[in-house]
Design a protein around this motif. Structure first.
Motif, PDB file in Angstrom:
ATOM      1  N   LEU A   8       0.836  -1.205   0.000  1.00 39.28           N
ATOM      2  CA  LEU A   8       0.000   0.000   0.000  1.00 39.28           C
ATOM      3  C   LEU A   8       0.869   1.252   0.000  1.00 39.28           C
ATOM      4  CD1 LEU A   8      -2.604   1.619   0.239  1.00 39.28           C
ATOM      5  CD2 LEU A   8      -2.592   1.141   2.698  1.00 39.28           C
ATOM      6  N   PHE A  26       6.130  -2.189  -5.789  1.00 36.33           N
ATOM      7  CA  PHE A  26       4.744  -2.615  -5.933  1.00 36.33           C
ATOM      8  C   PHE A  26       4.646  -3.762  -6.933  1.00 36.33           C
ATOM      9  CE2 PHE A  26       0.702  -2.760  -8.048  1.00 36.33           C
ATOM     10  CZ  PHE A  26      -0.192  -2.731  -6.996  1.00 36.33           C
ATOM     11  N   TYR A  30       2.936  -7.090  -5.523  1.00 30.90           N
ATOM     12  CA  TYR A  30       1.477  -6.940  -5.446  1.00 30.90           C
ATOM     13  C   TYR A  30       0.720  -8.264  -5.431  1.00 30.90           C
ATOM     14  CZ  TYR A  30       0.645  -7.989 -10.377  1.00 30.90           C
ATOM     15  OH  TYR A  30       0.543  -8.613 -11.595  1.00 30.90           O
ATOM     16  N   ALA A  62      -4.468  -0.391  -2.247  1.00 35.87           N
ATOM     17  CA  ALA A  62      -3.197  -0.319  -2.980  1.00 35.87           C
ATOM     18  C   ALA A  62      -3.422  -0.569  -4.463  1.00 35.87           C
ATOM     19  CB  ALA A  62      -2.209  -1.345  -2.421  1.00 35.87           C
TER      20      ALA A  62
END
Length: 89
Positions: A8, A26, A30, A62
């Motif tokens: 996030l 990310f 993720y 996120a």
């Protein structure tokens, strides 16, 4: 929970700063099963490939933040949109 919060934070910082380091973090994390919530749910890695607004809210946020950020990977954005669409249908 720490990994979910880092994902996030990376999405939020990528959106805010545009720095590639946050985008890279990310994108590398993720869909990592290590970010699964306490009840075993992950919107993309749980085999459901759908958002559930009642769990994993930090990952949901996120994912939406990342998807709305200019410069986000089109492939990942499509995956996230499909998971969100699956929840809506």
């Amino acid at each position: 929970a720490d990994r979910r919060l880092r994902i996030l934070a990376a999405a939020e910082l990528f959106r805010t700063t545009g720095e590639n380091a946050f985008k890279t973090y990310f994108e590398a994390n993720y869909n990592n099963v290590a970010a699964t919530s306490e009840n075993g749910y992950h919107p993309l890695a749980s085999g459901t490939n759908r958002f559930d607004p009642s769990v994993a809210t930090d990952l949901n946020r996120a994912f939406v933040t990342y998807a709305l950020t200019p410069g986000a990977s089109p492939t990942i954005v499509t995956q996230l949109k499909n998971a969100l669409k699956t929840h809506i249908d």
